[in-house]
Each structure stands twice: as structure tokens, then as C-alpha cells.
Design a protein around this motif. Structure first.
Motif, short mmCIF file in Angstrom:
data_model
loop_
_atom_site.label_atom_id
_atom_site.label_comp_id
_atom_site.label_asym_id
_atom_site.label_seq_id
_atom_site.Cartn_x
_atom_site.Cartn_y
_atom_site.Cartn_z
N ASP A 149 0.79 -1.10 0.10
CA ASP A 149 0.27 -0.14 0.10
C ASP A 149 0.87 1.42 -0.15
N GLU A 150 2.05 1.10 0.26
CA GLU A 150 2.94 2.25 0.31
C GLU A 150 3.25 2.78 -1.08
N PRO A 151 3.58 4.15 -1.34
CA PRO A 151 3.76 4.43 -2.91
C PRO A 151 5.03 4.02 -3.13
N SER A 152 5.04 3.47 -4.48
CA SER A 152 6.22 3.15 -5.36
C SER A 152 7.29 3.98 -5.65
N SER A 153 8.64 3.44 -5.24
CA SER A 153 9.73 4.41 -5.50
C SER A 153 10.17 4.03 -6.68
N GLY A 154 9.70 3.32 -7.83
CA GLY A 154 10.21 3.38 -9.08
C GLY A 154 10.88 1.94 -8.94
N GLY A 155 10.55 1.06 -8.17
CA GLY A 155 11.32 -0.38 -7.86
C GLY A 155 10.67 -1.32 -8.95
N THR A 156 11.68 -2.51 -9.10
CA THR A 156 11.04 -3.42 -9.92
C THR A 156 11.00 -4.83 -9.10
N LEU A 157 9.67 -5.47 -9.32
CA LEU A 157 9.35 -6.46 -8.47
C LEU A 157 10.32 -7.59 -8.47
N ILE A 158 10.85 -8.04 -7.52
CA ILE A 158 11.40 -9.53 -7.37
C ILE A 158 10.67 -10.59 -7.20
N MET A 159 9.61 -10.35 -6.04
CA MET A 159 8.85 -11.42 -5.78
C MET A 159 8.01 -11.00 -4.46
N LYS A 160 6.69 -11.40 -4.10
CA LYS A 160 6.31 -11.11 -2.90
C LYS A 160 6.99 -11.46 -1.75
N GLU A 161 6.70 -11.21 -0.44
CA GLU A 161 7.37 -11.62 0.69
C GLU A 161 6.67 -12.90 0.93
N VAL A 162 7.48 -14.15 0.93
CA VAL A 162 6.82 -15.25 1.12
C VAL A 162 7.78 -16.10 2.07
N MET A 163 7.43 -16.50 3.27
CA MET A 163 8.28 -17.56 4.01
C MET A 163 7.73 -19.07 4.11
N LEU A 164 8.64 -19.80 4.58
CA LEU A 164 8.10 -21.13 4.64
C LEU A 164 9.42 -21.77 5.88
N PRO A 165 8.73 -22.42 6.92
CA PRO A 165 9.40 -23.19 7.88
C PRO A 165 10.20 -24.40 7.21
N MET A 166 11.66 -24.20 7.43
CA MET A 166 12.63 -25.09 6.91
C MET A 166 13.60 -25.88 7.86
N CYS A 167 14.00 -26.83 7.43
CA CYS A 167 15.15 -27.36 8.33
C CYS A 167 15.84 -28.40 7.54
N SER A 168 16.96 -29.09 7.94
CA SER A 168 17.53 -30.20 7.39
C SER A 168 17.24 -31.47 7.24
N PRO A 169 17.20 -32.21 6.31
CA PRO A 169 16.64 -33.43 6.11
C PRO A 169 16.83 -34.26 7.36
N ALA A 170 18.15 -34.32 7.95
CA ALA A 170 18.49 -34.85 9.10
C ALA A 170 17.75 -34.61 10.34
N TYR A 171 17.33 -33.18 10.61
CA TYR A 171 16.75 -32.91 11.61
C TYR A 171 15.16 -33.32 11.50
N LEU A 172 14.74 -33.40 10.04
CA LEU A 172 13.32 -33.75 10.00
C LEU A 172 13.12 -35.03 10.21
N GLY A 173 14.28 -35.95 9.84
CA GLY A 173 14.32 -37.22 10.06
C GLY A 173 14.34 -37.86 11.62
N GLU A 174 14.79 -36.83 12.79
CA GLU A 174 14.62 -37.44 13.98
C GLU A 174 13.35 -36.88 14.64
N THR A 175 12.56 -38.12 14.74
CA THR A 175 11.19 -37.89 14.98
C THR A 175 10.78 -38.37 16.51
N ASP A 176 11.57 -38.24 17.36
CA ASP A 176 11.23 -38.61 18.77
C ASP A 176 10.00 -37.46 19.42
#
Length: 306
Positions: A149-176
Motif C-alpha cells: 500500500d506504500e507508494p512505489s519508488s520506481g522499483g522492480t518487483l523481485i517477488m512477494k514476501e513469502v516464507m516457509l518453515p525449513m530445516c535440514s533433512p537430518a533434523y526432519l528425520g529425527e522423529t522422537d
């Protein structure tokens, strides 16, 4: 405010050498000529620039102040001359104002590819360890976030701000299930991001622990080393998600109201070579998000990012 531009060169030589005699030898003039020039300069400014003792010329407080500024000015002029020489030889310098995290985790893995695409460019970086805020000045290109909603400063879009929880495969595999997750946080991020996720794919149900860092590059590095779950900005961590070094720790993306953009410098026109590098980075990132979309179709990465 100068009686003569030569006064700056004489002042610089005397300040660097700490001696009027040495300055005279460097400038190929007599010592009395140096003394006379600097005396006139001090009289013009109304302050002493040097304390003259036992054959030495020691800068006063006012002299130190002026010398710092003269040194900055001469270095700036020298940088301009170096840039002109590089352009004459077909080489250009492009300075990017970007986060240390983006540089470390997205750009570095493909820096050789970028250099092959632009062999005539020397890259320099103005690195920001915290949030990407502030004006884009005295550089060729700056990555910044803004609310949609802020006025543009003449920038070029890279992408929207998108996040995702991530971890290493080894950490995901520890299932206690008795253990709790280790949540890796960026210190300046308000609140507990993990509370926004009803469950994480690790299956751990114990009390959560936390690691907090002030530099997001370290947050991602901790996740890569299997130390816990980090909230991964796709503008930074998409490379590791695509290579499999990090995997989703949730089946849900989070999209905010912010946009990630490349801004031109506000104090000078965008150079064509900077625009080419901007477009190359954006195209590379879009291609990578499309590949992630194929790898993890349930996430809907392309629709979320663009």
C-alpha cells in the motif's frame, strides 16, 4: 572557501609526511614555498592547521578535521579515475546494496554463473545484516522491502514476501515425539513465528527451545547445520530448498503484505549494466521458484510469490 586549489595538495603532502621539508621534496618545491602557502591557507581559514615543533609539522584538531575530509575527497576522485580507466578497458564496476543473507545463501552459490554472464563487470557489495531498510544511494542497485500500500519508488518487483518453515533433512528425520523443536529466530522479528503454525512436519510435541541471532545469514546457516527449524524467506533460502539441503518443515507458505523489489539509486540515473544485472537476478529467481513449484506442488510457490 579556498585561496587556491594548490593549497589542498600542499596541505595533504605536509599532513601525510608530518614535515614541511618532506612535503617540499615530494612536490619538487622549496621548503619556504610550502611554509608560505600553508601560512596563507591558515590565515585565510582563521585557524592553525599545524603545530610546528622541532622540524615536525603536527596536525592540530582543526587540521585533523580538514585532513580527514581532504583524504575522503582525494580517495573519491581516485575511485572515479579508476572507474574511468576500467571503462576504457571495457570493465565496469557495479555496486549492489543487499542483505548479507541474500549474498551468502542465494548469490554466492551462483556467483560464477553471474560472472560468466557479465565478464566485464566487477561486483561490489554494500551488505546489510539487518532488515532491508533505508535509502538506496551511492550504489547502482538496492534490494528493499515495502508494503504493497506504500507508494512505489520506481522499483522492480523481485517477488512477494513469502516464507516457509525449513530445516535440514537430518533434523526432519529425527522423529522422537517427546522432544521439542528448536526454533531458530531472527532477533528483531516480533513475536514467535512458530505459534502461527498449528503443527510442524517434524512430529515433535515437547516444549520448544529457541535460538536467536541478529544476522539472518546465521539463522539460515544454523538450519543448514541441523540445529533446528528456521523461517525461510524464499528470496534467501530458495537455493537450499531446491538443492535439498533444506526441506519444508510445514506444508503451508506464509505470504505477507510486503513486496521485495530492486530499487534504482535515488541520487543518480540507473546505469544500463545495472538494469541488466537486475533483470538477470530476477529471471534466475523466478526460474528457481518455478522449479520449487514442480518439486513441492502442494505449496503453490509460484502463485504465492507472483
Amino acid at each position: 572557501m579556498l585561496p587556491s586549489s594548490n593549497a589542498l595538495f600542499v596541505f595533504d603532502a605536509a599532513a601525510r609526511n608530518g614535515s614541511f621539508t618532506a612535503a617540499a621534496a615530494e612536490l619538487n618545491v622549496t621548503q619556504p614555498a610550502v611554509s608560505r602557502m600553508l601560512g596563507q591557507f591558515e590565515e585565510h581559514l582563521g585557524v592553525r592547521l599545524f603545530d610546528r615543533t622541532a622540524g615536525r609539522a603536527v596536525l592540530t584538531e582543526e587540521g585533523e578535521l580538514l585532513y580527514r575530509r581532504v583524504l575522503e575527497g582525494f580517495r573519491s576522485i581516485e575511485s572515479g579515475l579508476v572507474e574511468i580507466e576500467r571503462r576504457r578497458k571495457g570493465t565496469e564496476t557495479v555496486t549492489l546494496s543487499v542483505s548479507s543473507a541474500f549474498t551468502t545463501h542465494w548469490l554466492m552459490p551462483r556467483i560464477d554463473k553471474l560472472q560468466k554472464q557479465f565478464p566485464q563487470v566487477d561486483l561490489r557489495f554494500q551488505l546489510i545484516s539487518g532488515a532491508l531498510r533505508g535509502p538506496v544511494e551511492n550504489v547502482d542497485l538496492g534490494m528493499r522491502f515495502r508494503d504493497r500500500d506504500e507508494p512505489s519508488s520506481g522499483g522492480t518487483l523481485i517477488m512477494k514476501e513469502v516464507m516457509l518453515p525449513m530445516c535440514s533433512p537430518a533434523y526432519l528425520g529425527e522423529t522422537d515425539p517427546a522432544e521439542g523443536n528448536t526454533i531458530i529466530r531472527l532477533a528483531e522479528t516480533p513475536g514467535d513465528w512458530a505459534a502461527d503454525y498449528a503443527s510442524l512436519l517434524t512430529g515433535r510435541r515437547g516444549a520448544a527451545k529457541a535460538l536467536s541471532f541478529t544476522d539472518y545469514a546465521v539463522v539460515v546457516q544454523a538450519a543448514l547445520l541441523g540445529q533446528g527449524i528456521a523461517l525461510g524467506w524464499l528470496t534467501v533460502a530458495s537455493h537450499w530448498l531446491l538443492t535439498g539441503a533444506l526441506v519444508p518443515a510445514s506444508d503451508r507458505l506464509t505470504t505477507t503484505r510486503r513486496l521485495c523489489e530492486f530499487l534504482p539509486p535515488r541520487n543518480r540515473a540507473m546505469r544500463p549494466i545495472a538494469a541488466e544485472i537486475r533483470d538477470w537476478i530476477i529471471a534466475q529467481m523466478k526460474s528457481e521458484i518455478a522449479a520449487i513449484d514442480r518439486l513441492y506442488p502442494k505449496l503453490g510457490a509460484m502463485a504465492a510469490c507472483y
